[in-house]
Motif scaffolding. Structure first.
Motif, PDB file in Angstrom:
ATOM      1  N   GLN A   1      10.510  -5.157  -0.737  1.00 14.16           N
ATOM      2  CA  GLN A   1       9.948  -3.965  -1.364  1.00 14.16           C
ATOM      3  C   GLN A   1       8.941  -4.410  -2.420  1.00 14.16           C
ATOM      4  N   PRO A   2       7.649  -4.458  -2.083  1.00  7.21           N
ATOM      5  CA  PRO A   2       6.635  -4.903  -3.046  1.00  7.21           C
ATOM      6  C   PRO A   2       6.692  -4.099  -4.340  1.00  7.21           C
ATOM      7  N   ASP A   3       6.583  -4.801  -5.442  1.00 11.60           N
ATOM      8  CA  ASP A   3       6.643  -4.166  -6.762  1.00 11.60           C
ATOM      9  C   ASP A   3       5.235  -4.127  -7.351  1.00 11.60           C
ATOM     10  N   PHE A   4       4.695  -2.920  -7.498  1.00 20.10           N
ATOM     11  CA  PHE A   4       3.326  -2.774  -7.975  1.00 20.10           C
ATOM     12  C   PHE A   4       3.192  -3.002  -9.483  1.00 20.10           C
ATOM     13  N   SER A   5       4.301  -3.288 -10.144  1.00 19.16           N
ATOM     14  CA  SER A   5       4.226  -3.553 -11.577  1.00 19.16           C
ATOM     15  C   SER A   5       4.256  -5.052 -11.886  1.00 19.16           C
ATOM     16  N   GLU A   6       4.432  -5.883 -10.858  1.00 27.24           N
ATOM     17  CA  GLU A   6       4.510  -7.327 -11.077  1.00 27.24           C
ATOM     18  C   GLU A   6       3.121  -7.947 -11.200  1.00 27.24           C
ATOM     19  N   ASP A   7       3.080  -9.152 -11.771  1.00 25.91           N
ATOM     20  CA  ASP A   7       1.803  -9.828 -12.031  1.00 25.91           C
ATOM     21  C   ASP A   7       1.038 -10.153 -10.757  1.00 25.91           C
ATOM     22  N   MET A   8       1.771 -10.429  -9.652  1.00 25.80           N
ATOM     23  CA  MET A   8       1.081 -10.809  -8.413  1.00 25.80           C
ATOM     24  C   MET A   8       0.359  -9.620  -7.777  1.00 25.80           C
ATOM     25  N   CYS A   9       0.674  -8.408  -8.241  1.00 27.46           N
ATOM     26  CA  CYS A   9       0.043  -7.206  -7.694  1.00 27.46           C
ATOM     27  C   CYS A   9      -1.385  -7.083  -8.227  1.00 27.46           C
ATOM     28  N   PRO A  10      -2.337  -6.722  -7.400  1.00 25.65           N
ATOM     29  CA  PRO A  10      -3.724  -6.535  -7.875  1.00 25.65           C
ATOM     30  C   PRO A  10      -3.783  -5.542  -9.033  1.00 25.65           C
ATOM     31  N   LYS A  11      -4.657  -5.816  -9.968  1.00 23.96           N
ATOM     32  CA  LYS A  11      -4.744  -4.982 -11.179  1.00 23.96           C
ATOM     33  C   LYS A  11      -5.094  -3.539 -10.847  1.00 23.96           C
ATOM     34  N   GLU A  12      -5.778  -3.315  -9.719  1.00 21.08           N
ATOM     35  CA  GLU A  12      -6.171  -1.949  -9.344  1.00 21.08           C
ATOM     36  C   GLU A  12      -4.958  -1.073  -8.994  1.00 21.08           C
ATOM     37  N   LEU A  13      -3.815  -1.709  -8.704  1.00 23.80           N
ATOM     38  CA  LEU A  13      -2.625  -0.966  -8.299  1.00 23.80           C
ATOM     39  C   LEU A  13      -1.591  -0.858  -9.413  1.00 23.80           C
ATOM     40  N   ARG A  14      -1.709  -1.724 -10.413  1.00 20.91           N
ATOM     41  CA  ARG A  14      -0.699  -1.750 -11.474  1.00 20.91           C
ATOM     42  C   ARG A  14      -0.806  -0.520 -12.371  1.00 20.91           C
ATOM     43  N   GLY A  15       0.320   0.131 -12.587  1.00 14.68           N
ATOM     44  CA  GLY A  15       0.353   1.293 -13.469  1.00 14.68           C
ATOM     45  C   GLY A  15      -0.304   2.529 -12.890  1.00 14.68           C
ATOM     46  N   VAL A  16      -0.590   2.490 -11.583  1.00 15.93           N
ATOM     47  CA  VAL A  16      -1.250   3.620 -10.931  1.00 15.93           C
ATOM     48  C   VAL A  16      -0.241   4.371 -10.072  1.00 15.93           C
ATOM     49  N   LYS A  17      -0.246   5.678 -10.153  1.00 13.12           N
ATOM     50  CA  LYS A  17       0.609   6.474  -9.282  1.00 13.12           C
ATOM     51  C   LYS A  17      -0.049   6.568  -7.915  1.00 13.12           C
ATOM     52  N   LEU A  18       0.600   5.993  -6.916  1.00  7.76           N
ATOM     53  CA  LEU A  18       0.049   5.977  -5.560  1.00  7.76           C
ATOM     54  C   LEU A  18       0.644   7.135  -4.771  1.00  7.76           C
ATOM     55  N   ASP A  19      -0.173   8.129  -4.471  1.00  8.10           N
ATOM     56  CA  ASP A  19       0.302   9.298  -3.746  1.00  8.10           C
ATOM     57  C   ASP A  19       0.393   9.029  -2.246  1.00  8.10           C
ATOM     58  N   LEU A  20       1.031   9.961  -1.536  1.00  7.41           N
ATOM     59  CA  LEU A  20       1.185   9.812  -0.092  1.00  7.41           C
ATOM     60  C   LEU A  20      -0.139   9.943   0.653  1.00  7.41           C
ATOM     61  N   ASP A  21      -1.086  10.656   0.058  1.00 10.09           N
ATOM     62  CA  ASP A  21      -2.322  10.974   0.774  1.00 10.09           C
ATOM     63  C   ASP A  21      -3.510  10.138   0.296  1.00 10.09           C
ATOM     64  N   ILE A  22      -3.310   8.847   0.138  1.00 12.62           N
ATOM     65  CA  ILE A  22      -4.414   7.964  -0.269  1.00 12.62           C
ATOM     66  C   ILE A  22      -5.449   7.894   0.852  1.00 12.62           C
ATOM     67  N   LYS A  23      -6.698   8.137   0.499  1.00  7.36           N
ATOM     68  CA  LYS A  23      -7.761   8.009   1.498  1.00  7.36           C
ATOM     69  C   LYS A  23      -8.978   7.257   0.946  1.00  7.36           C
ATOM     70  N   ASP A  24      -8.837   6.719  -0.252  1.00  5.97           N
ATOM     71  CA  ASP A  24      -9.875   5.874  -0.833  1.00  5.97           C
ATOM     72  C   ASP A  24      -9.847   4.528  -0.105  1.00  5.97           C
ATOM     73  N   VAL A  25     -10.883   4.245   0.664  1.00  5.84           N
ATOM     74  CA  VAL A  25     -10.905   3.042   1.491  1.00  5.84           C
ATOM     75  C   VAL A  25     -10.757   1.778   0.653  1.00  5.84           C
ATOM     76  N   ASP A  26     -11.352   1.755  -0.525  1.00  2.21           N
ATOM     77  CA  ASP A  26     -11.243   0.577  -1.394  1.00  2.21           C
ATOM     78  C   ASP A  26      -9.788   0.313  -1.761  1.00  2.21           C
ATOM     79  N   ILE A  27      -9.055   1.366  -2.131  1.00  5.00           N
ATOM     80  CA  ILE A  27      -7.642   1.211  -2.480  1.00  5.00           C
ATOM     81  C   ILE A  27      -6.831   0.815  -1.262  1.00  5.00           C
TER      82      ILE A  27
END
Length: 290
Positions: free
Chosen positions: A239-265
């Motif tokens: 279960q990847p943890d988006f709060s850990e250091d190995m996680c890209p900074k763009e994902l840390r502390g961000v609420k990731l919704d079910l309907d992500i459609k931003d291609v960059d993300i």
């Protein structure tokens, strides 16, 4: 579901990556009719239906069973809002489609795909009955384990293709292995003590927590029960943890919704998943190769 019909994982990733805008297509007029989602789902499922139909065509669960000669079994959950099929009333309940069950043999994969992805508020209820299986089985390891070790027999009708009277596989729980792949977590499903204050909460205080509470509770319950039954040697949960250091900074502390459609993300998520796999490859190989 794509894996069950032999589609490479890269193609599955691309299917989502290049169709997310279409799947989660919104319009001003739809928003106006729904009064900004208060009286209607955020998206309709016309495009999703078209995509799944083109992808799975008319394949059924029986086709999956025959494709793998019954040696690989496919299961996917949905949830029934009105499970009454006769005059007897019954409560809401999950429906776990199983390619080895005779009663599900004519179910089409395209239909199941819509049923299992009908997340409340995001997509409409399917066939006036089915919603996303994740409302009850968002961590399906326990469902898989229950089926694998079940020794229950049917006394009234044939249940499974290759073992007509058996409801499960009758495996030894001590020799059953599970590799469980989560979608990742931001570890944000909690309420701090300052917010709780005296704890005398009503509808207003609970309103923003109920959805996460419902989802997280069934995830954690499944995790708890499986870990009680299987040792670490036989159970691996990733279960990847988006709060850990190995996680890209763009994902840390961000609420990731079910309907992500931003291609960059989406591309960052894909690359993070690849890195996470490499980090855990040895453990994955251990659990599936022994």
């Amino acid at each position: 579901m794509g894996l069950s019909v032999g589609v490479p994982t890269k193609d599955l990733v691309d299917l989502y990556l290049f169709n997310s805008e279409k799947i989660f297509e919104d319009s001003f007029w739809d928003n106006l009719a729904d009064v900004s989602y208060l009286f209607g789902a955020k998206y309709d499922n016309k495009n999703l239906r078209s995509i799944t139909k083109a992808f799975f065509k008319d394949l059924t669960l029986k086709d999956i069973h025959e494709k793998h000669d019954g040696k690989k079994i496919f299961m996917v959950p949905s949830f029934s809002l009105n499970p009454t099929k006769d005059e007897k009333k019954r409560n809401f309940r999950p429906v776990v489609y199983n390619s080895s069950y005779i009663k599900f043999q004519d179910e089409k994969l395209a239909d199941i795909a819509l049923r299992t992805s009908a997340a409340p508020t995001f997509f409409p209820i399917v066939e006036k009955e089915f919603i996303d299986g994740g409302v009850a089985i968002n961590h399906p390891a326990l469902s898989a384990l229950s089926f694998a070790v079940s020794e229950n027999k049917s006394s009234k009708k044939k249940y499974r293709h290759d073992a007509p009277m058996s409801k499960g596989l009758e495996w030894d729980v001590k020799k059953t292995k599970i590799l469980s792949l989560g979608c990742g977590t931001s570890n944000g499903n909690f309420v701090d003590q300052k917010t709780i204050e005296k704890g005398d909460w009503g509808l207003w205080q609970w309103r923003s927590h109920i959805a996460n509470l419902m989802i997280e509770s069934n995830v954690q319950c499944s995790e708890y029960y499986v870990r009680q039954l299987l040792t670490e040697e036989y159970y691996l949960r990733l279960q990847p943890d988006f709060s850990e250091d190995m996680c890209p900074k763009e994902l840390r502390g961000v609420k990731l919704d079910l309907d992500i459609k931003d291609v960059d993300i989406l591309e960052i998520l894909r690359d993070f998943a690849t890195d996470y796999y490499e980090e855990n490859k040895a453990e994955i190989m251990r659990i599936i190769e022994d």
